[in-house]
Design a protein around this motif. Structure first.
Motif, PDB file in Angstrom:
ATOM      1  N   HIS A 183       0.831  -1.194   0.000  1.00  0.00           N
ATOM      2  CA  HIS A 183       0.000   0.000   0.000  1.00  0.00           C
ATOM      3  C   HIS A 183       0.873   1.255   0.000  1.00  0.00           C
ATOM      4  CE1 HIS A 183      -3.072   2.887   1.251  1.00  0.00           C
ATOM      5  NE2 HIS A 183      -3.913   2.020   0.716  1.00  0.00           N
ATOM      6  N   ILE A 184       0.389   2.300  -0.626  1.00  0.00           N
ATOM      7  CA  ILE A 184       1.106   3.576  -0.705  1.00  0.00           C
ATOM      8  C   ILE A 184       1.451   4.101   0.692  1.00  0.00           C
ATOM      9  CG2 ILE A 184       0.893   5.998  -1.441  1.00  0.00           C
ATOM     10  CD1 ILE A 184       1.235   3.996  -3.745  1.00  0.00           C
ATOM     11  N   ALA A 185       0.593   3.859   1.674  1.00  0.00           N
ATOM     12  CA  ALA A 185       0.839   4.346   3.038  1.00  0.00           C
ATOM     13  C   ALA A 185       2.094   3.724   3.647  1.00  0.00           C
ATOM     14  CB  ALA A 185      -0.370   4.069   3.928  1.00  0.00           C
ATOM     15  N   LEU A 190       4.991  13.554  -1.145  1.00  0.00           N
ATOM     16  CA  LEU A 190       3.560  13.800  -1.310  1.00  0.00           C
ATOM     17  C   LEU A 190       2.842  12.456  -1.271  1.00  0.00           C
ATOM     18  CD1 LEU A 190       3.519  16.530  -4.092  1.00  0.00           C
ATOM     19  CD2 LEU A 190       3.387  16.812  -1.630  1.00  0.00           C
ATOM     20  N   PRO A 191       1.630  12.392  -0.720  1.00  0.00           N
ATOM     21  CA  PRO A 191       0.986  11.099  -0.452  1.00  0.00           C
ATOM     22  C   PRO A 191       0.310  10.431  -1.652  1.00  0.00           C
ATOM     23  CG  PRO A 191      -0.391  12.865   0.341  1.00  0.00           C
ATOM     24  CD  PRO A 191       0.895  13.498  -0.156  1.00  0.00           C
ATOM     25  N   GLU A 192       0.560  10.893  -2.868  1.00  0.00           N
ATOM     26  CA  GLU A 192      -0.067  10.292  -4.040  1.00  0.00           C
ATOM     27  C   GLU A 192       0.964   9.578  -4.903  1.00  0.00           C
ATOM     28  OE1 GLU A 192      -0.357  13.893  -4.035  1.00  0.00           O
ATOM     29  OE2 GLU A 192      -2.124  13.940  -2.790  1.00  0.00           O
ATOM     30  N   ALA A 193       0.535   8.501  -5.542  1.00  0.00           N
ATOM     31  CA  ALA A 193       1.336   7.801  -6.539  1.00  0.00           C
ATOM     32  C   ALA A 193       0.485   7.673  -7.797  1.00  0.00           C
ATOM     33  CB  ALA A 193       1.744   6.425  -6.045  1.00  0.00           C
ATOM     34  N   GLN A 238      -3.846   6.177 -19.950  1.00  0.00           N
ATOM     35  CA  GLN A 238      -4.227   7.219 -19.002  1.00  0.00           C
ATOM     36  C   GLN A 238      -3.470   7.073 -17.686  1.00  0.00           C
ATOM     37  OE1 GLN A 238      -8.466   6.890 -18.470  1.00  0.00           O
ATOM     38  NE2 GLN A 238      -8.872   8.159 -20.257  1.00  0.00           N
ATOM     39  N   TYR A 239      -3.196   8.211 -17.055  1.00  0.00           N
ATOM     40  CA  TYR A 239      -2.639   8.200 -15.709  1.00  0.00           C
ATOM     41  C   TYR A 239      -3.772   8.025 -14.707  1.00  0.00           C
ATOM     42  CZ  TYR A 239       1.857   9.760 -17.433  1.00  0.00           C
ATOM     43  OH  TYR A 239       3.050   9.819 -18.089  1.00  0.00           O
ATOM     44  N   TYR A 240      -3.490   7.331 -13.617  1.00  0.00           N
ATOM     45  CA  TYR A 240      -4.482   7.141 -12.559  1.00  0.00           C
ATOM     46  C   TYR A 240      -3.785   7.215 -11.203  1.00  0.00           C
ATOM     47  CZ  TYR A 240      -2.638   2.398 -12.161  1.00  0.00           C
ATOM     48  OH  TYR A 240      -1.810   1.321 -11.980  1.00  0.00           O
ATOM     49  N   GLN A 241      -4.539   7.604 -10.179  1.00  0.00           N
ATOM     50  CA  GLN A 241      -3.994   7.648  -8.822  1.00  0.00           C
ATOM     51  C   GLN A 241      -4.053   6.244  -8.232  1.00  0.00           C
ATOM     52  OE1 GLN A 241      -5.466  10.803  -6.402  1.00  0.00           O
ATOM     53  NE2 GLN A 241      -4.372  10.113  -4.597  1.00  0.00           N
ATOM     54  N   ALA A 242      -2.899   5.708  -7.900  1.00  0.00           N
ATOM     55  CA  ALA A 242      -2.803   4.333  -7.406  1.00  0.00           C
ATOM     56  C   ALA A 242      -2.918   4.287  -5.886  1.00  0.00           C
ATOM     57  CB  ALA A 242      -1.473   3.726  -7.833  1.00  0.00           C
ATOM     58  N   GLU A 243      -3.489   3.211  -5.371  1.00  0.00           N
ATOM     59  CA  GLU A 243      -3.552   2.978  -3.935  1.00  0.00           C
ATOM     60  C   GLU A 243      -2.496   1.989  -3.484  1.00  0.00           C
ATOM     61  OE1 GLU A 243      -7.415   2.075  -2.464  1.00  0.00           O
ATOM     62  OE2 GLU A 243      -8.352   3.667  -3.622  1.00  0.00           O
ATOM     63  N   LYS A 279       6.173  12.161  -6.054  1.00  0.00           N
ATOM     64  CA  LYS A 279       6.905  13.419  -5.984  1.00  0.00           C
ATOM     65  C   LYS A 279       7.413  13.679  -4.569  1.00  0.00           C
ATOM     66  CE  LYS A 279       6.774  18.169  -7.522  1.00  0.00           C
ATOM     67  NZ  LYS A 279       5.977  19.219  -8.156  1.00  0.00           N
ATOM     68  N   VAL A 280       8.679  14.091  -4.478  1.00  0.00           N
ATOM     69  CA  VAL A 280       9.263  14.491  -3.199  1.00  0.00           C
ATOM     70  C   VAL A 280       9.664  15.960  -3.284  1.00  0.00           C
ATOM     71  CG1 VAL A 280      10.014  12.201  -2.503  1.00  0.00           C
ATOM     72  CG2 VAL A 280      11.531  13.591  -3.854  1.00  0.00           C
ATOM     73  N   MET A 281       9.606  16.642  -2.149  1.00  0.00           N
ATOM     74  CA  MET A 281       9.813  18.081  -2.117  1.00  0.00           C
ATOM     75  C   MET A 281      11.276  18.483  -1.932  1.00  0.00           C
ATOM     76  SD  MET A 281       6.820  18.621  -2.837  1.00  0.00           S
ATOM     77  CE  MET A 281       6.893  20.388  -2.957  1.00  0.00           C
TER      78      MET A 281
END
Length: 65
Positions: free
Chosen positions: A14-16, A27-30, A37-42, A53-55
């Motif tokens: 899991h992304i968490a 950032l909490p999204e992958a 198409q791009y999609y937000q993965a869990e 992405k990291v800051m």
């Protein structure tokens, strides 16, 4: 710093369960790409690639049990 392409060779997770060093730079999204198409993965699935992405410069730690 910026967008990073990550993946897993052997097991899904899991992304968490993705940590960063130093803490708090991720950032909490992958995002995955499928069927044009791009999609937000869990979850990170073996054999697939995901953008995160990291800051600032640091390390991503992929924690599995």
């Amino acid at each position: 710093k910026g967008w990073n392409l990550i993946g897993s060779l052997s097991c899904p997770f899991h992304i968490a369960n993705i940590l960063s060093e130093p803490p708090g730079i991720l950032l909490p999204e992958a995002y995955g790409f499928k069927n044009g198409q791009y999609y937000q993965a869990e979850a990170i699935e073996p054999g697939r690639a995901y953008w995160m992405k990291v800051m600032q410069d640091g390390y991503l730690i992929l924690k599995t049990n």
